[in-house]
Motif scaffolding. Structure first.
Motif, PDB file in Angstrom:
ATOM      1  N   MET A  55       0.823  -1.430   0.221  1.00 50.48           N
ATOM      2  CA  MET A  55       0.012  -0.039   0.047  1.00 50.48           C
ATOM      3  C   MET A  55       0.805   1.359  -0.122  1.00 50.48           C
ATOM      4  O   MET A  55       0.182   2.315  -0.316  1.00 50.48           O
ATOM      5  N   PHE A  56       2.227   1.222   0.296  1.00 47.78           N
ATOM      6  CA  PHE A  56       3.172   2.388   0.290  1.00 47.78           C
ATOM      7  C   PHE A  56       3.941   2.659  -0.752  1.00 47.78           C
ATOM      8  O   PHE A  56       4.471   3.707  -1.025  1.00 47.78           O
ATOM      9  N   PHE A  57       3.794   1.549  -1.808  1.00 52.03           N
ATOM     10  CA  PHE A  57       4.441   1.501  -2.988  1.00 52.03           C
ATOM     11  C   PHE A  57       4.243   2.864  -3.904  1.00 52.03           C
ATOM     12  O   PHE A  57       3.000   3.187  -4.190  1.00 52.03           O
ATOM     13  N   GLY A  58       5.218   3.813  -4.088  1.00 49.46           N
ATOM     14  CA  GLY A  58       4.822   4.895  -5.133  1.00 49.46           C
ATOM     15  C   GLY A  58       4.284   6.100  -4.109  1.00 49.46           C
ATOM     16  O   GLY A  58       4.225   7.447  -4.539  1.00 49.46           O
ATOM     17  N   ARG A  59       4.070   6.056  -2.782  1.00 49.31           N
ATOM     18  CA  ARG A  59       3.484   6.921  -2.024  1.00 49.31           C
ATOM     19  C   ARG A  59       4.534   8.029  -1.635  1.00 49.31           C
ATOM     20  O   ARG A  59       5.788   7.662  -1.748  1.00 49.31           O
TER      21      ARG A  59
END
Length: 165
Positions: A55-59
């Motif tokens: 869920m944190f990928f690219g954030r």
């Protein structure tokens, strides 16, 4: 009457159990109220590592760059952003150099969150999830713009792994 009382007690217990926070919530750290002091010492620390969830990928990370699951970025609550450190999995002996680009982990007992690529590199698998590691700073940016060379700098220089600043 006694059965009604027992049913009422059971219902109340169920209500309390559902309303109580989950066990994992007890281990969460509130970043708004818990402000650890910056670790500018350059000394090695031992603790538990975890890795970023999908869920944190690219954030956006604390330094403003997007979280790259294939990069060698990491999160620390105490090391300054921009710190370069060697993370060594104490069970496998494998290590990798990371750059602290984010804040976290916000779970008690954990000292670093790693990108999935770094976790794989040092032998932390998704089925493990966590591992005991040593985090050895190579260099730590200081607030006045200078750099403090950490305990890991001599090894990094000797092996030619000293990252470009």
């Amino acid at each position: 009457m006694q059965n009604v009382f027992k049913a009422g007690v059971a219902a109340a217990a169920l209500l309390i159990a559902c309303a109580a926070p989950a066990q994992s919530d007890d281990n969460r750290i509130d970043p708004a109220t818990d402000k650890p002091s910056a670790d500018l010492s350059g000394r090695a620390r031992t603790g538990i590592a975890s890795f970023y969830a999908k869920m944190f990928f690219g954030r956006k990370m604390a330094d403003g760059t997007p979280m790259d699951p294939e990069g060698h970025n990491a999160a620390s609550r105490t090391l300054p952003l921009g710190t370069q450190a060697r993370v060594t999995h104490l069970k496998t002996g494998e290590s990798a150099i990371v750059t602290i680009q984010d804040r976290g982990p916000y779970v008690k007992g954990r000292i670093i969150d790693l990108s999935p690529a770094t976790a794989r590199r040092i032998g932390i698998t998704p089925s493990m999830g966590l591992a005991k590691v040593e985090v050895t700073p190579i260099y730590v940016p200081l607030p006045d713009g200078r750099v403090r060379w950490g305990e890991g700098s001599r090894v990094a220089m000797a092996t030619g792994e000293l990252p470009v600043q």
